[in-house]
Scaffold this active site. Sequence first.
Site, short mmCIF file in Angstrom:
data_model
loop_
_atom_site.label_atom_id
_atom_site.label_comp_id
_atom_site.label_asym_id
_atom_site.label_seq_id
_atom_site.Cartn_x
_atom_site.Cartn_y
_atom_site.Cartn_z
N HIS A 273 -6.69 -2.52 0.28
CA HIS A 273 -7.68 -1.43 0.20
C HIS A 273 -7.82 -0.87 1.62
O HIS A 273 -6.86 -0.39 2.18
CB HIS A 273 -8.96 -2.01 -0.40
CG HIS A 273 -9.99 -1.01 -0.82
ND1 HIS A 273 -9.80 0.34 -0.83
CD2 HIS A 273 -11.28 -1.18 -1.26
CE1 HIS A 273 -10.89 0.95 -1.25
NE2 HIS A 273 -11.80 0.05 -1.52
N HIS A 312 -0.33 4.60 -3.99
CA HIS A 312 -1.75 4.64 -4.30
C HIS A 312 -1.91 4.51 -5.79
O HIS A 312 -1.09 5.03 -6.55
CB HIS A 312 -2.35 5.97 -3.82
CG HIS A 312 -3.84 5.92 -3.71
ND1 HIS A 312 -4.65 6.11 -4.79
CD2 HIS A 312 -4.64 5.69 -2.65
CE1 HIS A 312 -5.91 5.99 -4.39
NE2 HIS A 312 -5.94 5.73 -3.11
N ASP A 368 -4.20 5.78 4.80
CA ASP A 368 -4.09 4.77 5.86
C ASP A 368 -2.83 4.88 6.70
O ASP A 368 -2.70 4.19 7.70
CB ASP A 368 -4.15 3.37 5.24
CG ASP A 368 -5.57 3.02 4.82
OD1 ASP A 368 -6.49 3.47 5.51
OD2 ASP A 368 -5.74 2.32 3.81
N1 ACO Z 1 6.03 -0.43 -0.91
C1 ACO Z 1 7.06 -0.74 -1.76
N2 ACO Z 1 6.97 -0.66 -3.10
C2 ACO Z 1 5.80 -0.26 -3.62
C3 ACO Z 1 4.69 0.09 -2.81
C4 ACO Z 1 4.84 0.00 -1.41
N3 ACO Z 1 3.86 0.34 -0.60
N4 ACO Z 1 3.67 0.46 -3.59
C5 ACO Z 1 4.09 0.35 -4.85
N5 ACO Z 1 5.37 -0.09 -4.87
C6 ACO Z 1 6.24 -0.27 -6.05
C7 ACO Z 1 5.86 -1.52 -6.83
O1 ACO Z 1 6.58 -2.63 -6.37
C8 ACO Z 1 6.22 -1.12 -8.22
O2 ACO Z 1 7.61 -1.18 -8.36
P1 ACO Z 1 8.29 -1.60 -9.78
O3 ACO Z 1 7.92 -0.49 -10.71
O4 ACO Z 1 9.73 -1.69 -9.48
O5 ACO Z 1 7.67 -2.91 -10.16
C9 ACO Z 1 5.83 0.35 -8.29
O6 ACO Z 1 5.97 0.83 -6.94
C10 ACO Z 1 4.41 0.59 -8.80
O7 ACO Z 1 3.53 -0.13 -7.95
P2 ACO Z 1 2.20 -0.85 -8.39
O8 ACO Z 1 2.03 -2.08 -7.55
O9 ACO Z 1 2.13 -0.99 -9.88
O10 ACO Z 1 1.13 0.22 -7.96
P3 ACO Z 1 -0.41 -0.02 -7.90
O11 ACO Z 1 -1.04 1.24 -8.34
O12 ACO Z 1 -0.83 -1.27 -8.58
O13 ACO Z 1 -0.66 -0.29 -6.33
C11 ACO Z 1 -1.19 -0.02 -4.08
C12 ACO Z 1 -1.21 0.62 -5.47
C13 ACO Z 1 -1.92 -1.38 -4.12
C14 ACO Z 1 -1.95 0.89 -3.13
C15 ACO Z 1 0.29 -0.20 -3.65
O14 ACO Z 1 0.97 1.05 -3.65
C16 ACO Z 1 0.39 -0.87 -2.28
O15 ACO Z 1 0.36 -2.10 -2.19
N6 ACO Z 1 0.54 -0.05 -1.18
C17 ACO Z 1 0.58 -0.61 0.14
C18 ACO Z 1 -0.82 -0.97 0.60
C19 ACO Z 1 -1.62 0.27 0.97
O16 ACO Z 1 -1.17 1.16 1.66
N7 ACO Z 1 -2.90 0.27 0.50
C20 ACO Z 1 -3.85 1.34 0.81
C21 ACO Z 1 -4.17 2.14 -0.41
S1 ACO Z 1 -5.24 3.46 0.02
C22 ACO Z 1 -6.77 2.74 0.09
O17 ACO Z 1 -7.08 1.74 -0.53
C23 ACO Z 1 -7.74 3.37 0.95
#
Ligand code: ACO
Length: 433
Positions: A273, A312, A368
């Site tokens: 987050h 996101h 971020d």
């Molecule tokens: N790097 C690499 N792969 C990713 C990333 C990433 N940052 N984010 C998502 N993916 C991939 C997942 O592995 C998944 O792949 P798959 O379909 O082959 O299994 C696909 O993209 C979908 O991802 P989910 O995890 O289902 O997406 P979710 O909506 O649950 O997660 C999240 C969102 C937690 C923000 C995720 O994108 C992440 O971990 N990002 C990095 C952390 C980050 O920057 N967080 C800040 C968010 S903004 C905030 O909170 C203010």
Amino acid sequence: MSPEKPTDDLLNIEHPATGKKWELPVEDGCLRAVQLRQIPLGQTDLGLMSYDPSLLNTASCRSAITFIDGDAGILDYRGYSIEDLAESVSYPEVCYLILKGELPNRKELAAFQAELAEEAVLPAYLLELFASFPDEMHPMTMLASGLAALGAKYPESEKVLDEENRNKQIIRLLAKTPALAALAWRRTQSDSPVGPDPEKGFIVSFLRMLLGKPGEDFEVEESFARAMDALLTLHADHEQNCSTNAVRVVASSHVNPYSAVAAGCFALHGPLHGGANQAVLEMLEEIGTVEAIPAFLEACKCGDRRLMGFGHRVYKNYDPRAKVISGLVDSVLDAGQPDPRLEIARALEAAAREDDYFVSRKLFPNVDFYSGILYSAMGFPASMFTVFFAVGRMVGWLAHWDEMLRDSEQKIARPRQIYTGHSRREVPPMDKR
Ligand code: ACO
């Protein structure tokens, strides 16, 4: 683009074995989950439930504060675009808008700022509390602890159903959170506290508490004040995100708002987050050179790493907040410290946006990705980034708290579960376990 009102309808459900039929009303594009209960399942019968781990497709409230269209990359507070607000409106005006629904006129703004100014100073016991914290304590833990402890001074804050009382606590929390954040920063530096100077305005007063020297006049770079104002605006609200949901869930027990926003701070602190901007800088440092980017992206693609600051839950397009921040970075870096990590960040973004793995999953930079570089150029370490996020988000948490308590449909939050454990069994004596 304005939000389209979803159509109302009826959903027909037929049980294939018995032929029994139900007509369930669809309102505002939603099926009320409790309507499912009329569909019986068997002997133990509480009726059909919906199963939605992490609340991916469940609206838990009605809210008039923030509209997001993640596919189109749109974020509006009370109908105004985040880009317009960050460009032309100050953070206190945004706070007023989020809390009261309309932008203030001059007189309303002056009255609001005067209320904030009156509450800007912290009670003395908090200075002692922060002095007693161990040196290694994270400033976000200090902020959350400080907020919870601040509530002790205002026992009337327990009267959460009294609107006048709620408004008083909202002003207090908005006014004092910057002072707590600055105190946390100075504690990590073993610096003595510097008090607010609300005459200079909310943002300059905050920067003075952060960066000023005790007993000396304080001047600040115009670009720093502008960037801090915009960053707080960009973080002010984001509808039902993890920390706002945490505040709503905790506050649904009618605990005082100080405890509820402390819970919000802890939720925000997690690396998935608000803690992601700290993780972004650590990632950029680890990558180290532009040449190392392809190998890092490969590690992300095979699941060994995560590209922090990308992706996101809601935005499947460029996060509009990231666009504004990316535009601010150069002016702040011109006035502050040059940062080699910016070159890596820009090259990393360019490479990811051409890579099919990220493109096909609609993974774009989020808020971020560049915010850490901005705070860093202003002289703050990564441990403070989430603290600033919390200062900006405080108004959103409070607006949601107030909105929830006005909503007669809301009760104490209490989801159901699918039980996967043992059926009832006898407790064996110790020597038979
Ligand atoms: N790097 C690499 N792969 C990713 C990333 C990433 N940052 N984010 C998502 N993916 C991939 C997942 O592995 C998944 O792949 P798959 O379909 O082959 O299994 C696909 O993209 C979908 O991802 P989910 O995890 O289902 O997406 P979710 O909506 O649950 O997660 C999240 C969102 C937690 C923000 C995720 O994108 C992440 O971990 N990002 C990095 C952390 C980050 O920057 N967080 C800040 C968010 S903004 C905030 O909170 C203010």
